[in-house]
Enzyme design. Sequence first.
Site, PDB file in Angstrom:
ATOM      1  CE1 TYR A 159      48.523  33.152  43.763  1.00  0.00           C
ATOM      2  CE2 TYR A 159      47.231  31.906  45.366  1.00  0.00           C
ATOM      3  CZ  TYR A 159      47.309  32.622  44.192  1.00  0.00           C
ATOM      4  OH  TYR A 159      46.164  32.833  43.444  1.00  0.00           O
ATOM      5  CE  LYS A 163      47.576  36.938  43.677  1.00  0.00           C
ATOM      6  NZ  LYS A 163      47.055  37.446  42.400  1.00  0.00           N
TER       7      LYS A 163
HETATM    8  N1  LIG Z   1      42.986  29.752  38.664  1.00  0.00           N
HETATM    9  C1  LIG Z   1      42.582  29.773  39.923  1.00  0.00           C
HETATM   10  O1  LIG Z   1      42.070  28.784  40.463  1.00  0.00           O
HETATM   11  C2  LIG Z   1      42.714  31.035  40.735  1.00  0.00           C
HETATM   12  C3  LIG Z   1      42.149  31.066  42.024  1.00  0.00           C
HETATM   13  C4  LIG Z   1      42.254  32.237  42.752  1.00  0.00           C
HETATM   14  C5  LIG Z   1      42.878  33.347  42.218  1.00  0.00           C
HETATM   15  N2  LIG Z   1      43.427  33.286  40.975  1.00  0.00           N
HETATM   16  C6  LIG Z   1      44.114  34.462  40.478  1.00  0.00           C
HETATM   17  O2  LIG Z   1      43.753  34.684  39.125  1.00  0.00           O
HETATM   18  C7  LIG Z   1      44.855  35.210  38.395  1.00  0.00           C
HETATM   19  C8  LIG Z   1      45.149  34.379  37.159  1.00  0.00           C
HETATM   20  O3  LIG Z   1      45.134  33.045  37.463  1.00  0.00           O
HETATM   21  P1  LIG Z   1      45.838  31.839  36.694  1.00  0.00           P
HETATM   22  O4  LIG Z   1      47.325  32.023  36.804  1.00  0.00           O
HETATM   23  O5  LIG Z   1      45.234  30.613  37.183  1.00  0.00           O
HETATM   24  O6  LIG Z   1      45.498  31.891  35.218  1.00  0.00           O
HETATM   25  P2  LIG Z   1      45.559  32.893  34.027  1.00  0.00           P
HETATM   26  O7  LIG Z   1      44.364  33.764  34.110  1.00  0.00           O
HETATM   27  O8  LIG Z   1      45.733  31.995  32.902  1.00  0.00           O
HETATM   28  O9  LIG Z   1      46.887  33.806  34.271  1.00  0.00           O
HETATM   29  C9  LIG Z   1      48.044  33.599  33.754  1.00  0.00           C
HETATM   30  C10 LIG Z   1      48.293  34.760  32.787  1.00  0.00           C
HETATM   31  O10 LIG Z   1      49.305  35.566  33.303  1.00  0.00           O
HETATM   32  C11 LIG Z   1      50.407  35.577  32.393  1.00  0.00           C
HETATM   33  N3  LIG Z   1      51.643  35.589  33.158  1.00  0.00           N
HETATM   34  C12 LIG Z   1      52.021  34.755  34.139  1.00  0.00           C
HETATM   35  N4  LIG Z   1      53.255  35.064  34.564  1.00  0.00           N
HETATM   36  C13 LIG Z   1      53.658  36.130  33.833  1.00  0.00           C
HETATM   37  C14 LIG Z   1      54.844  36.902  33.778  1.00  0.00           C
HETATM   38  N5  LIG Z   1      55.899  36.638  34.553  1.00  0.00           N
HETATM   39  N6  LIG Z   1      54.912  37.922  32.901  1.00  0.00           N
HETATM   40  C15 LIG Z   1      53.880  38.187  32.069  1.00  0.00           C
HETATM   41  N7  LIG Z   1      52.740  37.501  32.075  1.00  0.00           N
HETATM   42  C16 LIG Z   1      52.630  36.476  32.933  1.00  0.00           C
HETATM   43  C17 LIG Z   1      50.242  34.306  31.554  1.00  0.00           C
HETATM   44  O11 LIG Z   1      50.782  34.474  30.262  1.00  0.00           O
HETATM   45  P3  LIG Z   1      52.216  33.936  29.777  1.00  0.00           P
HETATM   46  O12 LIG Z   1      52.407  32.587  30.390  1.00  0.00           O
HETATM   47  O13 LIG Z   1      52.068  33.927  28.299  1.00  0.00           O
HETATM   48  O14 LIG Z   1      53.200  34.956  30.254  1.00  0.00           O
HETATM   49  C18 LIG Z   1      48.718  34.222  31.447  1.00  0.00           C
HETATM   50  O15 LIG Z   1      48.267  35.060  30.422  1.00  0.00           O
HETATM   51  C19 LIG Z   1      46.035  35.258  39.351  1.00  0.00           C
HETATM   52  O16 LIG Z   1      46.150  36.554  39.867  1.00  0.00           O
HETATM   53  C20 LIG Z   1      45.637  34.288  40.449  1.00  0.00           C
HETATM   54  O17 LIG Z   1      46.197  34.638  41.685  1.00  0.00           O
HETATM   55  C21 LIG Z   1      43.355  32.144  40.217  1.00  0.00           C
END
Ligand SMILES: NC(=O)c1ccc[n+]([C@@H]2O[C@H](COP(=O)([O-])OP(=O)(O)OC[C@H]3O[C@@H](n4cnc5c(N)ncnc54)[C@H](OP(=O)(O)O)[C@@H]3O)[C@@H](O)[C@H]2O)c1
Length: 268
Positions: A159, A163
Amino acid sequence: MRRKSKVIQYGKTAMVAGASEGIGAAFAFALAKEGMDLILIARRQEKLSEVAEKIENQFGVKTICIQCDLADANALEIIENSITETEVDFMVYNAAVSPIGPFTNLTQENLDLTTGVNIQTPLRLIHHFGGKMVARGKGAVVVVSSLAGFQGSGFISLYGATKAFGRILAEGLWYEWRDRGVDVIACCAGATATPNYINSNPAKSSLFAPRVQSPEEVANECLRKLGKVPSFISGRGNRIASFLMHRILPRRFAVMIMGENTRKIYQM
Ligand SMILES: NC(=O)c1ccc[n+]([C@@H]2O[C@H](COP(=O)([O-])OP(=O)(O)OC[C@H]3O[C@@H](n4cnc5c(N)ncnc54)[C@H](OP(=O)(O)O)[C@@H]3O)[C@@H](O)[C@H]2O)c1
């Protein structure tokens, strides 16, 4: 008098890949508030429709929902076929897969899914839609990255590496496209209270761990920084932690701290 929107200068329509919740949904709300129509992409149609309905009612903008698995090698074609004549003026790539655990436990399927969603699809979408923005002489691209991409991060090694890819690509394009009317930025988030993060059941790594941010804080800070810097770390606490880890400590310690924190957070 309503202040002049900063993001509307890029055009009328924003696309958010990974928009059904969390940081992606927060970007969608923030962009709609600025008056942009939206193309919302995710796998769960129901969740997407809920977000779209709320946005339309609150801001009176138009939305298109595209149900698409971004791991699909044909994701670009699926999206292109769903929007036909609509130009994408602003693109946020937010979706990511983050397998947690020892690298040797990952299956071939884990490897393909993670590189598909985190590298191959954003690469193709940015090349296609970003390329069209450059040809038109305006637009913006946001790549959501992570503090995990600043050094090797044990137990989330793959991961973290994906990133780093997103951040480095965005920074290079920031330079290439800045004189072509297209702003690019890598939004490097720390721990953020998205449903994904909360469901992963994280423990606190230490008393000094930076505060967990809200998705709205991350998205709003990113829109303020867009056009000014190639990448930024979201939140003051995360910036201080990053300064200590990457400017003060030897690299070896930074990598060890990151691995230890991940081990503690996920109790491995
Ligand atoms: N949360 C943290 O602590 C954190 C920290 C550092 C960086 N980030 C970065 O922030 C971003 C989002 O983070 P998050 O995952 O925590 O939460 P999020 O913002 O809820 O992201 C997940 C979103 O991506 C969609 N998604 C996931 N896999 C998918 C797929 N295969 N096809 C289409 N849509 C997909 C999900 O929708 P569906 O499930 O409906 O498809 C949901 O809308 C990521 O790039 C992550 O690396 C997060």
